[in-house]
Design a protein around this motif. Structure first.
Motif, PDB file in Angstrom:
ATOM      1  N   GLU A 107       0.829  -1.203   0.000  1.00  0.00           N
ATOM      2  CA  GLU A 107       0.000   0.000   0.000  1.00  0.00           C
ATOM      3  C   GLU A 107       0.866   1.257   0.000  1.00  0.00           C
ATOM      4  O   GLU A 107       0.583   2.230  -0.719  1.00  0.00           O
TER       5      GLU A 107
ATOM      6  N   TYR B 243       2.387   1.726  -3.434  1.00  0.00           N
ATOM      7  CA  TYR B 243       1.355   2.257  -4.319  1.00  0.00           C
ATOM      8  C   TYR B 243       1.186   3.757  -4.101  1.00  0.00           C
ATOM      9  O   TYR B 243       1.047   4.529  -5.062  1.00  0.00           O
TER      10      TYR B 243
ATOM     11  N   TRP C   9      -3.347  -6.509  -1.271  1.00  0.00           N
ATOM     12  CA  TRP C   9      -3.831  -5.141  -1.502  1.00  0.00           C
ATOM     13  C   TRP C   9      -4.914  -5.125  -2.576  1.00  0.00           C
ATOM     14  O   TRP C   9      -5.945  -4.454  -2.424  1.00  0.00           O
TER      15      TRP C   9
ATOM     16  N   GLU D  15      -8.719  -3.885  -1.989  1.00  0.00           N
ATOM     17  CA  GLU D  15      -9.256  -2.765  -2.770  1.00  0.00           C
ATOM     18  C   GLU D  15     -10.496  -3.182  -3.541  1.00  0.00           C
ATOM     19  O   GLU D  15     -11.474  -2.431  -3.639  1.00  0.00           O
TER      20      GLU D  15
ATOM     21  N   LYS E 215     -13.344  -3.343  -1.162  1.00  0.00           N
ATOM     22  CA  LYS E 215     -13.832  -1.991  -0.815  1.00  0.00           C
ATOM     23  C   LYS E 215     -14.765  -1.459  -1.893  1.00  0.00           C
ATOM     24  O   LYS E 215     -15.802  -0.878  -1.602  1.00  0.00           O
ATOM     25  N   LYS E 216     -14.365  -1.660  -3.167  1.00  0.00           N
ATOM     26  CA  LYS E 216     -15.196  -1.152  -4.269  1.00  0.00           C
ATOM     27  C   LYS E 216     -16.532  -1.874  -4.329  1.00  0.00           C
ATOM     28  O   LYS E 216     -17.575  -1.247  -4.539  1.00  0.00           O
TER      29      LYS E 216
END
Length: 289
Positions: A103, A106, A276, A280, A283-284
């Protein structure tokens, strides 16, 4: 009786020698996450009103000691009755560390919005400043708890096959180093700019030696914290990769021709971005629902 005393002293000396050796090994294993702990806490302890930095840091330190007091007994009970669980917790911790490292990489590469912290030194009443301090202290203690679990489990993983007394001594030493050592260094770092300002104000002459040293200290603080964050990120990936390489046979024999440190970094990096990516995506999907 005398021979019994000498035998006891010899046993104690042997125990302490073993503890010293194992503590050194455990310290090496946890060095990476200790570096990250140092970087994170230096960042969290900065940004306060000058005369509040040390009281805030002391509050975080007390919270860290309480965290260790909660974590250590549970860790020793697991080690005594279900030691196999330590490896699984270690691997879960490795996933977390790899994710955190990925993370951060990124965030280094891809531009993104930062949530700006409120400047505690301006436009706030005393009550508001204290309320913001409590929020940041609470956040720092929660972060410390997560890092403390990882430090204790990694240290315990290095001595899990040893007698329980040696486990308790070694892991407790590492836990104390993780608190006293880390927060002692953090205290020096966050006060470095204040010391620089005092050197600048030492005399009325412009461009004096004290002014130059003071400016170096003031300008160096944000750079040091940033550099520590970068080093801590690399260390996170190395530590997490090392956990997988040393505990999963497949990864241990994956790249026998290259140095182990490169293998550990690559394994940590790849697993980190996989975790990660999954988080992610989750989360979306959660936001859409």
């Amino acid at each position: 009786m005398a021979s019994g005393i000498f035998a006891l002293l010899d046993d104690i000396a042997t125990l302490m020698d073993d503890v010293a050796v194992m503590s050194k090994v455990a310290a090496k294993k946890t060095a990476g996450i200790l570096g990250d702990d140092l970087a994170v806490n230096a960042e969290k302890a900065s940004g306060f009103v000058s005369d509040r930095e040390i009281p805030v840091l002391w509050a975080i330190t007390k919270g860290s000691l309480l965290n260790k007091a909660i974590i250590l007994p549970f860790a020793f009970l697991l080690s005594a009755f279900v030691p196999a669980v330590i490896t699984y917790i270690l691997l879960l911790g490795g996933l977390y560390l790899a994710y955190e490292g990925a993370e951060k990489i990124y965030e280094y590469i891809v531009p993104h919005k930062h949530h700006n912290d409120v400047n505690l030194a301006e436009n706030l009443t005393e009550e508001q400043i204290l309320a913001k301090e409590k929020e940041k202290v609470k956040s720092a203690i929660v972060t410390d708890f997560i890092l403390s679990v990882e430090i204790v489990i990694i240290a315990l993983g290095t001595v899990v096959s040893e007698p329980i007394l040696e486990q308790i001594i070694v892991v407790s030493i590492i836990a104390m180093i993780a608190t006293v050592g880390v927060y002692g260094i953090v205290a020096l770092i966050v006060r470095m700019d204040e010391f620089g300002y005092k050197l600048i104000a030492l005399n009325d002459r412009k461009d004096s030696f004290s002014d130059k040293v003071g400016l170096v200290l003031v300008n160096a603080l944000p750079k040091i914290i940033k550099a520590m964050g970068f080093v801590g990120t690399i260390a996170l990936l190395l530590v997490s990769g090392g956990i997988f390489v040393h505990n999963i046979d497949f990864f241990h024999h994956l790249f026998p021709a290259i140095p182990s440190i490169i293998t550990e970094f690559l394994v940590g990096l790849v697993i980190g971005f996989i975790v990660w990516g999954v988080i992610e995506l989750g989360k979306k999907l959660f936001k859409k629902k």
